[in-house]
Scaffold this active site. Sequence first.
Site, mmCIF file in Angstrom:
data_model
loop_
_atom_site.group_PDB
_atom_site.id
_atom_site.type_symbol
_atom_site.label_atom_id
_atom_site.label_comp_id
_atom_site.label_asym_id
_atom_site.label_seq_id
_atom_site.Cartn_x
_atom_site.Cartn_y
_atom_site.Cartn_z
ATOM 1 N N ASP A 32 0.856 -1.239 0.014
ATOM 2 C CA ASP A 32 0.079 -0.073 0.168
ATOM 3 C C ASP A 32 0.937 1.473 0.017
ATOM 4 O OD1 ASP A 32 -2.264 -1.776 0.007
ATOM 5 O OD2 ASP A 32 -2.667 -1.288 2.121
ATOM 6 N N ALA A 34 4.052 1.826 -1.135
ATOM 7 C CA ALA A 34 4.448 2.119 -2.318
ATOM 8 C C ALA A 34 3.692 2.591 -3.391
ATOM 9 C CB ALA A 34 5.294 0.638 -2.956
ATOM 10 N N TYR A 35 2.358 2.042 -3.526
ATOM 11 C CA TYR A 35 1.216 2.211 -4.300
ATOM 12 C C TYR A 35 0.930 3.646 -3.962
ATOM 13 C CZ TYR A 35 -3.567 2.796 -6.209
ATOM 14 O OH TYR A 35 -4.628 2.985 -6.987
ATOM 15 N N SER A 81 -14.017 6.721 -1.210
ATOM 16 C CA SER A 81 -12.429 6.270 -0.732
ATOM 17 C C SER A 81 -12.366 7.157 0.209
ATOM 18 C CB SER A 81 -11.619 6.132 -1.630
ATOM 19 O OG SER A 81 -10.307 5.516 -1.125
ATOM 20 N N LYS A 114 -8.902 0.390 11.120
ATOM 21 C CA LYS A 114 -9.221 0.245 9.729
ATOM 22 C C LYS A 114 -8.812 -1.122 9.371
ATOM 23 C CE LYS A 114 -7.436 2.090 5.237
ATOM 24 N NZ LYS A 114 -7.056 0.578 4.733
ATOM 25 N N ARG A 135 -17.906 -2.663 -3.659
ATOM 26 C CA ARG A 135 -17.725 -1.179 -3.892
ATOM 27 C C ARG A 135 -17.896 -0.718 -5.399
ATOM 28 N NH1 ARG A 135 -14.882 2.764 -0.651
ATOM 29 N NH2 ARG A 135 -13.557 1.290 0.206
ATOM 30 N N LYS A 287 -13.419 10.011 11.802
ATOM 31 C CA LYS A 287 -14.200 10.629 11.412
ATOM 32 C C LYS A 287 -15.097 11.787 12.204
ATOM 33 C CE LYS A 287 -15.874 6.113 9.600
ATOM 34 N NZ LYS A 287 -16.824 5.008 9.490
ATOM 35 N N LYS A 311 -2.573 5.402 8.278
ATOM 36 C CA LYS A 311 -2.172 4.203 7.932
ATOM 37 C C LYS A 311 -0.990 3.829 8.836
ATOM 38 C CE LYS A 311 -4.061 3.023 3.170
ATOM 39 N NZ LYS A 311 -3.797 2.673 1.919
#
Length: 663
Positions: A32, A34-35, A81, A114, A135, A287, A311
């Site tokens: 995740d 690196a993305y 997202s 998460k 989704r 949130k 994250k």
Amino acid sequence: MQDSQKEIAKLRAEIAEHDRLYYREAQPKVDDQAYDRLKEQLAQLEAANPEFDFGESPTQSVGDDRLEAFESYRHRMPMLSLDNTYSSEELIEFGKRLEKRFPGQTLKYLVEPKIDGVAVSLTYENGKFIRAVSRGNGTEGDDITQNVKHIDGLPETISDAPEILEVRGEIYMRHGEFERINAARESAGESLYANPRNLAAGTIKLLDPSVARARKLNIVLYGVGACEPDNFFTHQAGIQERLKEWHFPVLEKYWLADGIQTAWESIEELDALRRKFTYPTDGAVVKLDDFTLQREAGFTAKAPRWAIAYKFEAERAETLLKEISLQIGRTGAVTPVAILEPVQLAGTTVSRATLHNEDEISRKDIRPGDTVVVQKAGEIIPQVLSVNLDKRPEKSEPFHFGAHLKELGIEAERDPGQAVWRIVNNNDPVRQQRALQHFASRACMDIDNLGNAVIEQLVSRQLAKTPADLYQLQENDLLELDKFAEKSANNLIKALEASKGCELWQLVHGLGIPHVGKQSAKDLEAHFGSLDAIMQADEETLEEVDGVGSIMAQSIHAWFSNENNRAEIERLRSIGLNFTTKCQAPASGPLSGKTIVLTGALPNLTRDQATDLIEKAGGRTSSSVSKKTDYLLAGEASGSKYAKAEKLGVPIINEADFLALTD
């Protein structure tokens, strides 16, 4: 300027490929972090070069997990997202932006774990569960109701519910179930799944619900989408409490925090607790609690302005790669595995890591003797991320996959156009063991009393090399094996005899043809009706089968063109194994010779029950609508199949019409 344009185009193409692998194949090649770095790099370039028009940017996309084999259903409220960050400073800045927007107010935040799973939206109408949708692209997703129905703990009805309610959450796989599945695959010599999230994503999109049921999935719900009346909920925390009252599987823990600094302290507390949770977590979601403030804050094109995902950094450690071991699968595929100096990582001792294939080893230039960086970010199977070149031994040499195979005396070739090496010598004992284990497994011929230890002995004593050899075994042969007495020998011989009457698809699956799994075997049986017809089919004919693409067609045709394989088939024929379908349509059945496609949710019948009625009435089912379709049996939430049937003039019937036809 031209360089920037090329770089933007390159990054967009790279991100598109990663999106395809992650969302549609459930086989990502990068983590995740690196993305996310690629997306951030693209966003910065696009902002600096607004004069370039490439169309919609992937930085504003939520991805797209839709597959052609599934019906599409439009969400009443989009599934967006979340913006994310790995930085506590950026999280605090997110809070400061909201404080500026709502001056003088004490902002309350809900902090949730998460979950590293697959997003899903469940629709309840008047308290009754109607459908489950992935989704997708955020606007519409795949109808995955048939697979979600079998998840334990999901209420069919809820009391005192709003008229319309979309309940949202994540489908996941527990660590124990993931390890169970991988242990079974390892004992069968099959490649291991990389992590629970990928396996859950692949499982929920299986076309065969029975296979999905065999892999135990779980679900956790934490939010709502559309809700009528829209004032049923006023706060995020209220959703959590109400979901619990309705007996939904909910989050083990969440925090209601006064202010963003307290929210950060809650995240730190979550980080200390999360390894005790039953589901994999990779961060926290923060949130705004108040729905009125959420509506005022609004949304961007892809995400709400009132929420953010923090994250956790992937856990990494350095250790010595002692050797590269090779694992052989049922089809002779050779998979490399890193054997490591044991190291503590994410609370467990890691001594092995996946290396995927030859190309992965070459790309990262991984060599035995290297000090490597190993990562385990919510992953059960660690992966080798990189090599610490500063610690590389002076006399180190590149690892040559083909040369290493020769050194070990393994005769293998690389599949054309793929990164897989496959053993070409059918007499290799390890390959023989893996092939026989697969043939005897429950998913294939389901031969009781023929476990891995028994097969290993049979091969090592040269009592069996191929499936046909199993049926030649005599009681005296089995009495030579360890822990075999007269009773156990008789039981195995009876089990072998009983397996001769297995379904045709079980035999097709058991043959171990590359790329042919359980569902593909069933599709081949339904289309051809006999093993002889499958053997005689050319590639073009094979591609006419629902679910068989060009690669699988090539593989099937090549396998049956092999003289040794044909000789084995003839041996199995002479032994008396079943070579024809047992689902031939009875001549007198009301649906004899008819093909029916099912779509949507029927009022009273499950898909399995409807399929059973069709087959008993002499008909057959298909997964796609074509000119050859006789009827489309349509239930609620019918999508693209309904439109295609209308276009082709295929008769569309409801459940009542269908029951009248089968009566």
